[in-house]
Design an enzyme around this catalytic site. Sequence first.
Site, PDB file in Angstrom:
ATOM      1  N   ASP A   1       9.497  10.354   9.008  1.00 18.34           N
ATOM      2  CA  ASP A   1      10.503  11.400   8.796  1.00 18.34           C
ATOM      3  C   ASP A   1      10.258  12.483   9.858  1.00 18.34           C
ATOM      4  O   ASP A   1       9.438  12.311  10.773  1.00 18.34           O
ATOM      5  CB  ASP A   1      10.458  11.934   7.354  1.00 18.34           C
ATOM      6  CG  ASP A   1       9.238  12.798   7.063  1.00 18.34           C
ATOM      7  OD1 ASP A   1       8.349  12.907   7.940  1.00 18.34           O
ATOM      8  OD2 ASP A   1       9.172  13.368   5.952  1.00 18.34           O
TER       9      ASP A   1
ATOM     10  N   HIS B   1     -10.509  -4.758   1.639  1.00 18.30           N
ATOM     11  CA  HIS B   1     -10.609  -4.895   0.183  1.00 18.30           C
ATOM     12  C   HIS B   1      -9.257  -4.963  -0.517  1.00 18.30           C
ATOM     13  O   HIS B   1      -9.116  -5.645  -1.520  1.00 18.30           O
ATOM     14  CB  HIS B   1     -11.401  -3.717  -0.405  1.00 18.30           C
ATOM     15  CG  HIS B   1     -12.872  -3.782  -0.110  1.00 18.30           C
ATOM     16  ND1 HIS B   1     -13.794  -2.979  -0.742  1.00 18.30           N
ATOM     17  CD2 HIS B   1     -13.573  -4.568   0.759  1.00 18.30           C
ATOM     18  CE1 HIS B   1     -15.011  -3.263  -0.278  1.00 18.30           C
ATOM     19  NE2 HIS B   1     -14.902  -4.212   0.634  1.00 18.30           N
TER      20      HIS B   1
HETATM   21  C1  RB5 Z   1       8.688  17.192   4.727  1.00 19.67           C
HETATM   22  O1  RB5 Z   1       8.729  18.578   4.804  1.00 19.67           O
HETATM   23  C2  RB5 Z   1       7.437  16.731   3.982  1.00 19.67           C
HETATM   24  O2  RB5 Z   1       7.539  17.044   2.638  1.00 19.67           O
HETATM   25  C3  RB5 Z   1       7.225  15.249   4.178  1.00 19.67           C
HETATM   26  O3  RB5 Z   1       7.108  14.965   5.530  1.00 19.67           O
HETATM   27  C4  RB5 Z   1       5.977  14.664   3.546  1.00 19.67           C
HETATM   28  O4  RB5 Z   1       4.850  15.435   3.855  1.00 19.67           O
HETATM   29  C5  RB5 Z   1       6.051  14.345   2.124  1.00 19.67           C
HETATM   30  O5  RB5 Z   1       5.114  13.837   1.515  1.00 19.67           O
END
Ligand code: RB5
Length: 146
Positions: free
Chosen positions: A8, A98
Amino acid sequence: MKFVIGNDHGGIDLVDAVKEELEALGHDVMWVGTKDKESTDYPDWAKLACEKVIDKEADYAILICGTGVGMSISANKIKGIRAACCSEPYSARMGRQHNNANCLCIGARVIGNELCKMIVREFANSDFQGGRHQRRVDKIKKLEEN
Ligand code: RB5
């Protein structure tokens, strides 16, 4: 081996390090993550990348978000995926040896490039040991069916 990288916006800063390390080790790399910093939802990328593993287009997924946590929670909901969220190399090695992890999750807001490369290297260079671990992985599979 074939690897798919999913990320992301929070994970984008480590994509090049992961890609470079895998290619240096001689692996094929596919990248299905977001290419910019515009806010997106990590479960969408986890699904897209993990489906490549389930469909056998890739052997392993490497998922990167801010912490690695959201990606690992999402990936572990997908039947057939065993995701390990790692911020040091030992867990990455054990995750393969594992737990037969087929997915590594990393936090780009947690670790830097060089540690990331060490983790990726350890994950990519380690093999499942089978034996008593196979029995436990089989029990994980049973949990998916309940
Ligand atoms: C995005 O801001 C963040 O929440 C995401 O990249 C991640 O860390 C979620 O677990």
